[in-house]
Motif scaffolding. Structure first.
Motif, PDB file in Angstrom:
ATOM      1  N   HIS A 104       0.579  -1.514   0.054  1.00  0.00           N
ATOM      2  CA  HIS A 104      -0.351  -0.042   0.402  1.00  0.00           C
ATOM      3  C   HIS A 104       1.055   2.047  -0.260  1.00  0.00           C
ATOM      4  CE1 HIS A 104      -3.115   2.941   1.088  1.00  0.00           C
ATOM      5  NE2 HIS A 104      -2.455   3.772   2.107  1.00  0.00           N
ATOM      6  N   LEU A 105       1.968   1.313   1.005  1.00  0.00           N
ATOM      7  CA  LEU A 105       3.268   2.429   0.720  1.00  0.00           C
ATOM      8  C   LEU A 105       3.575   2.688  -1.352  1.00  0.00           C
ATOM      9  CD1 LEU A 105       4.550   1.840   4.219  1.00  0.00           C
ATOM     10  CD2 LEU A 105       2.988   4.166   3.900  1.00  0.00           C
ATOM     11  N   ALA A 106       3.637   1.484  -1.109  1.00  0.00           N
ATOM     12  CA  ALA A 106       4.316   1.506  -3.073  1.00  0.00           C
ATOM     13  C   ALA A 106       3.830   2.360  -3.253  1.00  0.00           C
ATOM     14  CB  ALA A 106       5.408   0.386  -3.000  1.00  0.00           C
ATOM     15  N   GLU A 107       2.450   1.511  -3.689  1.00  0.00           N
ATOM     16  CA  GLU A 107       1.366   1.736  -5.009  1.00  0.00           C
ATOM     17  C   GLU A 107       0.425   2.625  -4.298  1.00  0.00           C
ATOM     18  OE1 GLU A 107      -0.726  -1.427  -5.673  1.00  0.00           O
ATOM     19  OE2 GLU A 107       1.589  -2.965  -5.866  1.00  0.00           O
ATOM     20  N   ARG A 108       0.441   3.431  -3.104  1.00  0.00           N
ATOM     21  CA  ARG A 108      -1.480   4.601  -2.651  1.00  0.00           C
ATOM     22  C   ARG A 108      -0.713   5.544  -3.986  1.00  0.00           C
ATOM     23  NH1 ARG A 108       1.262   7.454   2.822  1.00  0.00           N
ATOM     24  NH2 ARG A 108       2.905   8.517   1.990  1.00  0.00           N
ATOM     25  N   ARG A 109      -2.400   6.806  -4.307  1.00  0.00           N
ATOM     26  CA  ARG A 109      -1.729   7.420  -4.996  1.00  0.00           C
ATOM     27  C   ARG A 109      -1.020   8.666  -4.050  1.00  0.00           C
ATOM     28  NH1 ARG A 109      -4.827  10.128  -9.069  1.00  0.00           N
ATOM     29  NH2 ARG A 109      -5.368  12.078  -8.563  1.00  0.00           N
ATOM     30  N   GLY A 110      -0.555   9.572  -4.783  1.00  0.00           N
ATOM     31  CA  GLY A 110       0.079  11.098  -4.263  1.00  0.00           C
ATOM     32  C   GLY A 110       0.027  11.667  -4.665  1.00  0.00           C
ATOM     33  N   LEU A 111       0.089  12.826  -4.410  1.00  0.00           N
ATOM     34  CA  LEU A 111      -0.741  14.218  -4.262  1.00  0.00           C
ATOM     35  C   LEU A 111       0.675  14.552  -4.259  1.00  0.00           C
ATOM     36  CD1 LEU A 111      -2.871  15.898  -5.262  1.00  0.00           C
ATOM     37  CD2 LEU A 111      -3.661  17.019  -2.827  1.00  0.00           C
ATOM     38  N   VAL A 112       0.762  16.059  -5.415  1.00  0.00           N
ATOM     39  CA  VAL A 112       2.074  16.892  -5.018  1.00  0.00           C
ATOM     40  C   VAL A 112       1.242  18.359  -5.735  1.00  0.00           C
ATOM     41  CG1 VAL A 112       3.952  18.059  -6.839  1.00  0.00           C
ATOM     42  CG2 VAL A 112       3.838  15.748  -6.163  1.00  0.00           C
ATOM     43  N   GLU A 113       1.277  19.168  -4.591  1.00  0.00           N
ATOM     44  CA  GLU A 113       1.179  20.722  -4.532  1.00  0.00           C
ATOM     45  C   GLU A 113       1.660  21.657  -4.225  1.00  0.00           C
ATOM     46  OE1 GLU A 113      -2.025  21.260  -1.486  1.00  0.00           O
ATOM     47  OE2 GLU A 113      -4.312  20.101  -3.265  1.00  0.00           O
ATOM     48  N   PHE A 114       1.853  22.664  -5.149  1.00  0.00           N
ATOM     49  CA  PHE A 114       2.783  24.140  -5.138  1.00  0.00           C
ATOM     50  C   PHE A 114       2.069  24.914  -4.807  1.00  0.00           C
ATOM     51  CE2 PHE A 114       4.326  20.719  -8.767  1.00  0.00           C
ATOM     52  CZ  PHE A 114       5.873  20.627  -8.095  1.00  0.00           C
ATOM     53  N   ARG A 115       2.199  25.782  -3.613  1.00  0.00           N
ATOM     54  CA  ARG A 115       1.805  26.728  -3.087  1.00  0.00           C
ATOM     55  C   ARG A 115       2.731  27.646  -2.809  1.00  0.00           C
ATOM     56  NH1 ARG A 115      -3.995  25.867  -1.334  1.00  0.00           N
ATOM     57  NH2 ARG A 115      -4.352  23.544  -1.753  1.00  0.00           N
ATOM     58  N   VAL A 116       1.801  29.202  -2.656  1.00  0.00           N
ATOM     59  CA  VAL A 116       2.919  30.376  -1.472  1.00  0.00           C
ATOM     60  C   VAL A 116       2.895  30.253  -0.785  1.00  0.00           C
ATOM     61  CG1 VAL A 116       3.064  32.630  -1.486  1.00  0.00           C
ATOM     62  CG2 VAL A 116       2.578  31.176  -3.810  1.00  0.00           C
ATOM     63  N   ARG A 117       4.510  30.702  -0.304  1.00  0.00           N
ATOM     64  CA  ARG A 117       4.693  30.680   1.321  1.00  0.00           C
ATOM     65  C   ARG A 117       4.692  31.966   1.703  1.00  0.00           C
ATOM     66  NH1 ARG A 117       9.477  26.862   3.648  1.00  0.00           N
ATOM     67  NH2 ARG A 117       9.172  27.771   5.899  1.00  0.00           N
ATOM     68  N   ALA A 118       4.122  31.641   2.787  1.00  0.00           N
ATOM     69  CA  ALA A 118       4.269  33.703   3.267  1.00  0.00           C
ATOM     70  C   ALA A 118       5.382  34.024   3.394  1.00  0.00           C
ATOM     71  CB  ALA A 118       3.352  33.777   4.718  1.00  0.00           C
ATOM     72  N   ALA A 119       5.381  35.268   3.260  1.00  0.00           N
ATOM     73  CA  ALA A 119       6.443  36.069   3.672  1.00  0.00           C
ATOM     74  C   ALA A 119       7.243  35.718   5.159  1.00  0.00           C
ATOM     75  CB  ALA A 119       6.442  37.940   3.734  1.00  0.00           C
ATOM     76  N   THR A 120       8.860  35.940   5.228  1.00  0.00           N
ATOM     77  CA  THR A 120       9.343  35.254   6.122  1.00  0.00           C
ATOM     78  C   THR A 120       9.007  35.766   7.742  1.00  0.00           C
ATOM     79  OG1 THR A 120      11.213  34.198   5.377  1.00  0.00           O
ATOM     80  CG2 THR A 120      11.349  34.714   7.268  1.00  0.00           C
ATOM     81  N   LYS A 121       8.718  36.805   7.455  1.00  0.00           N
ATOM     82  CA  LYS A 121       8.247  38.368   8.522  1.00  0.00           C
ATOM     83  C   LYS A 121       6.971  37.721   9.103  1.00  0.00           C
ATOM     84  CE  LYS A 121       7.739  42.777  10.260  1.00  0.00           C
ATOM     85  NZ  LYS A 121       7.859  44.238   9.899  1.00  0.00           N
ATOM     86  N   MET A 122       6.209  37.221   8.153  1.00  0.00           N
ATOM     87  CA  MET A 122       5.002  36.918   8.530  1.00  0.00           C
ATOM     88  C   MET A 122       4.414  35.483   8.984  1.00  0.00           C
ATOM     89  SD  MET A 122       1.387  36.371   6.404  1.00  0.00           S
ATOM     90  CE  MET A 122      -0.028  35.864   6.777  1.00  0.00           C
ATOM     91  N   GLU A 123       5.156  35.078   8.373  1.00  0.00           N
ATOM     92  CA  GLU A 123       5.758  33.269   9.610  1.00  0.00           C
ATOM     93  C   GLU A 123       6.437  32.878  10.894  1.00  0.00           C
ATOM     94  OE1 GLU A 123       6.679  29.760   6.412  1.00  0.00           O
ATOM     95  OE2 GLU A 123       8.748  30.627   7.514  1.00  0.00           O
ATOM     96  N   ASP A 124       6.981  34.127  10.833  1.00  0.00           N
ATOM     97  CA  ASP A 124       7.826  33.896  12.150  1.00  0.00           C
ATOM     98  C   ASP A 124       6.963  34.321  13.669  1.00  0.00           C
ATOM     99  OD1 ASP A 124      10.213  33.396  11.127  1.00  0.00           O
ATOM    100  OD2 ASP A 124      10.446  34.757  10.935  1.00  0.00           O
TER     101      ASP A 124
END
Length: 204
Positions: A104-124
């Motif tokens: 199951h681990l080898a064959e399960r469906r995977g999801l790749v997502e690309f998202r915008v990361r918050a600015a470092t100052k905001m994230e901190d």
């Protein structure tokens, strides 16, 4: 990632060069399977993607290997043996009872997502609020695991507001009333628009 055959699986996790792969699984000969020892896979390029390279194949192997790197599994972990255009999954004798889990681990469906990361100052700033006050992330953002750090990353979730509108309609709709009004159609269209313009996955 789509399944190509009833026994096909897929790779999760973003590959370094962002090429989606499909892993097609096929059973070994009946005699070999009776020993529960080996399962074979071949790698195929996603439809329309460039041909596989040594780099993408290596990334695929590393992706599968990381799925097995879990201290909670009893018995021996399977061994990955690279083969031309694919990989063999060799089960340890004392790990045979976990074969279904490993497959199951080898064959399960995977999801790749690309998202915008918050600015470092905001994230901190919000990380401090989360640690000190248990604060939830700001509206339109979410905390996700960061592959390059033990800390989590704050990323944009522009689809959240659109989904909230749709969920509100579900709550308001009388039970058994399946008629979709223009309000429903508009809410669904907004979700589709946001996903198409702001959230990119392996299907893209």
């Amino acid at each position: 990632m789509n399944l190509a055959t009833p026994s096909v699986g897929a790779l999760g996790r973003a590959l370094p060069i962002a090429i989606a792969l499909v892993v097609a699984a096929y059973a070994a000969a009946p005699a070999a399977r009776a020993l529960r020892d080996v399962r074979k896979y071949r790698f195929e390029a996603w439809e329309g993607a460039p041909a596989l390279t040594e780099e993408t194949t290596k990334a695929a192997l590393e992706c599968i290997a990381k799925r097995f790197a879990h201290p909670g599994y009893p018995g021996g972990l399977p061994i990955l043996v690279p083969k031309a255009g694919g990989v063999e999954l060799h089960f340890a004798l004392d790990g045979a009872e976990n074969e279904e889990v490993f497959v199951h681990l080898a064959e399960r469906r995977g999801l790749v997502e690309f998202r915008v990361r918050a600015a470092t100052k905001m994230e901190d700033e919000w990380r401090d609020k989360r640690l000190n006050e248990g604060a939830a992330p700001p509206e339109g953002y979410a905390w996700v695991p960061d592959a390059e750090s033990t800390l989590q990353a704050l990323v944009e979730t522009p689809e959240a507001a659109a989904y909230a509108k749709l969920e509100a309609l579900v709550v308001r709709q009388p039970k058994g009333d399946e008629k979709e009004t223009k309000e429903w159609e508009d809410a669904k269209a907004e979700v589709a628009k946001v996903l198409a313009s702001s959230v990119f996955s392996n299907s893209d």
